[in-house]
Design a protein around this motif. Structure first.
Motif, PDB file in Angstrom:
ATOM      1  N   ASP A   1     -32.968   1.909  -3.488  1.00 18.31           N
ATOM      2  CA  ASP A   1     -31.791   1.330  -2.845  1.00 18.31           C
ATOM      3  C   ASP A   1     -32.013   1.426  -1.332  1.00 18.31           C
ATOM      4  OD1 ASP A   1     -29.384   0.749  -1.684  1.00 18.31           O
ATOM      5  OD2 ASP A   1     -28.183   2.094  -2.921  1.00 18.31           O
ATOM      6  N   PRO A   2     -32.217   0.310  -0.634  1.00 18.35           N
ATOM      7  CA  PRO A   2     -32.516   0.369   0.807  1.00 18.35           C
ATOM      8  C   PRO A   2     -31.456   1.123   1.602  1.00 18.35           C
ATOM      9  CG  PRO A   2     -32.931  -1.833  -0.039  1.00 18.35           C
ATOM     10  CD  PRO A   2     -32.248  -1.074  -1.145  1.00 18.35           C
ATOM     11  N   GLU A   3     -30.186   0.909   1.267  1.00 18.90           N
ATOM     12  CA  GLU A   3     -29.121   1.601   1.997  1.00 18.90           C
ATOM     13  C   GLU A   3     -29.170   3.101   1.734  1.00 18.90           C
ATOM     14  OE1 GLU A   3     -24.235   1.668   2.454  1.00 18.90           O
ATOM     15  OE2 GLU A   3     -25.220   0.084   1.291  1.00 18.90           O
ATOM     16  N   GLY A   4     -29.403   3.467   0.473  1.00 18.23           N
ATOM     17  CA  GLY A   4     -29.500   4.880   0.135  1.00 18.23           C
ATOM     18  C   GLY A   4     -30.683   5.541   0.825  1.00 18.23           C
ATOM     19  N   ALA A   5     -31.807   4.823   0.898  1.00 19.66           N
ATOM     20  CA  ALA A   5     -32.981   5.360   1.577  1.00 19.66           C
ATOM     21  C   ALA A   5     -32.710   5.535   3.073  1.00 19.66           C
ATOM     22  CB  ALA A   5     -34.178   4.443   1.361  1.00 19.66           C
TER      23      ALA A   5
END
Length: 335
Positions: A98-102
Motif C-alpha cells: 500500500d503506497p500510502e501505508g509505506a
C-alpha cells in the motif's frame, strides 16, 4: 524567476515540510532546552551520519530489505502494519504494498531516527518509549503455526542489527565524507544506546560484530513473498512502483552482505559497470542532499547547544568524541 536548482530545492523542502515534518514531527523538540546535547551531542558519529537525510533513507530501505528475509517480520508487517494493502470488501491482506501505508511507515521512521539523533533528551526518550510500547503489542502466530513476538530478546538483537547495518552501510557507500574503519565502529557503538532504549540486550557494538549477528540468523531466514515481490524483475512489474525504484533496488542489493545477495541471486556486474552504477546513485543521493541543504532539525540542535555558550560544529562533519561533556569541552577549545 527561479533557476532550476532553486526550483528543485523549493520542491524538495516543501515536500519534506508538508509530507514529513508537519505530519510526523509534532511535539518533537529540537531548539530547546538550551545546552541540552540530547542523546549524542555535536561531536558524535550519529550526528554526522544522520545529517545526510537521503543516505539515511536509503539505509532504512536497506534494513527493510534484509528484514523481510525473516518470515516472522514479514508476517508482523502483514498482521500489524499498513504497509500491506487490504481488500476493500473483505479486509484481507492482498500481499501488495500500500503506497500510502509505506509512506506513513517511512515518515514515522524518519522522525524517530532524526528525533533520537538531534532532539532534546526528553524528545529522544519519549520517542523510544512510544516505539517500545508499540512493539509490546506486536505478537501473533504465523500461518505455519509458529509464534512471533517483537519483544523476543534474540529477535530484537537481530532486528537491531539490520537497522544499524543498513544505515551505516548506506553511509559508507554514498556519503560524501564517510566514516570508515574505527570511525564507523564508533557509530556502531554509539547507536547501541538506541537499541537498548528499545529493549535490546547484548547488542553488537562494531561493524564486524553486526555482520556476524546478521549471518548467525541465516538458518531462520527465507525468501518471503514480500521479498520476492518487491525486488528485481517483480519490482519492474509492480503497479505502484516509485520512479527510479529499480535503480535504488539495485543499489540496495549491491550493498547486501555476500550471503544475503546470494539469497536473491544477485551477482554484481563487471567492475566498470558497477562503478558507473554506484557513481549514478551517488550523484542522485547527493544531488538531493545538496538541493535540500542541512535539515532544519540539525541546525536547531546546533543552535540549542550553542546557546549555552558552546560553539557548534558549523557543518555536519565528524570531528569530535562521543561523550557529550567531553565534546563540549572540545568545542570550547576550538572556539
Amino acid at each position: 524567476m527561479q533557476l532550476p536548482h532553486q526550483l528543485l530545492q523549493y520542491r524538495l523542502t516543501r515536500f519534506y515540510d508538508d509530507e514529513i515534518r508537519s505530519r510526523y514531527f509534532r511535539g518533537l523538540e529540537f531548539d530547546g532546552p538550551v545546552g541540552d546535547p540530547g542523546w549524542f551531542g555535536p561531536g558524535s558519529a550519529v550526528w554526522h551520519v544522520h545529517s545526510h537525510l537521503p543516505a539515511l533513507v536509503l539505509g532504512l530501505q536497506c534494513a527493510a530489505y534484509i528484514e523481510r528475509f525473516d518470515p516472522s517480520i514479514f508476517w508482523m508487517g502483514v498482521d500489524h502494519s499498513r504497509i500491506v494493502a487490504r481488500d476493500s470488501e473483505t479486509g484481507e491482506p492482498t500481499m501488495l504494498v500500500d503506497p500510502e501505508g509505506a509512506a506513513v511507515r517511512l515518515g514515522h521512521s524518519v522522525s524517530f531516527f532524526i528525533g533520537t539523533a538531534y532532539g532534546s533528551t526528553a524528545t529522544a526518550e519519549r520517542l523510544a518509549t512510544t516505539v517500545r510500547a508499540m512493539h509490546h503489542t506486536i505478537k501473533g502466530t504465523r500461518p505455519d503455526g509458529l509464534p512471533y513476538d517483537a519483544d523476543d530478546p534474540e529477535w530484537l538483537r537481530w532486528n537491531y542489527a539490520t537497522v544499524v547495518w543498513g544505515i551505516a552501510t548506506a553511509h559508507e557507500y554514498y556519503h560524501p565524507n564517510p566514516l570508515r574503519g574505527k570511525k564507523i565502529d564508533r557509530y556502531y557503538r554509539e547507536f547501541v544506546k538506541v537499541g537498548q532504549a528499545l529493549g535490546g540486550t547484548d547488542l553488537p557494538e562494531t561493524k564486524a560484530e553486526t555482520l556476524e549477528c546478521l549471518h548467525s540468523y541465516l538458518p531462520k531466514l527465507a525468501i518471503t513473498y514480500g521479498t520476492a515481490m518487491a525486488t528485481g524483475v517483480n519490482l519492474a512489474d509492480a503497479e505502484a512502483k516509485l520512479p527510479g525504484g529499480e535503480f535504488l533496488d539495485w543499489a540496495i542489493r549491491d550493498a547486501l552482505p555476500r550471503w544475503a545477495a546470494a539469497m536473491v541471486q544477485y551477482k554484481p556486474p563487471n567492475p566498470i559497470e558497477r562503478a558507473l552504477r554506484q557513481a549514478s546513485v551517488f550523484a542522485l543521493i547527493n544531488g538531493v542532499h545538496t538541493a535540500m541543504g542541512p535539515l532544519p532539525e540539525f541546525r536547531q540542535a546546533q543552535k540549542r547547544v550553542a546557546n549555552d555558550g558552546i560553539r557548534p560544529v558549523t557543518s555536519p562533519t565528524y570531528v569530535l568524541g562521543t561523550d557529550p561533556e567531553r565534546s563540549r569541552a572540545q568545542v570550547e577549545q576550538m572556539a
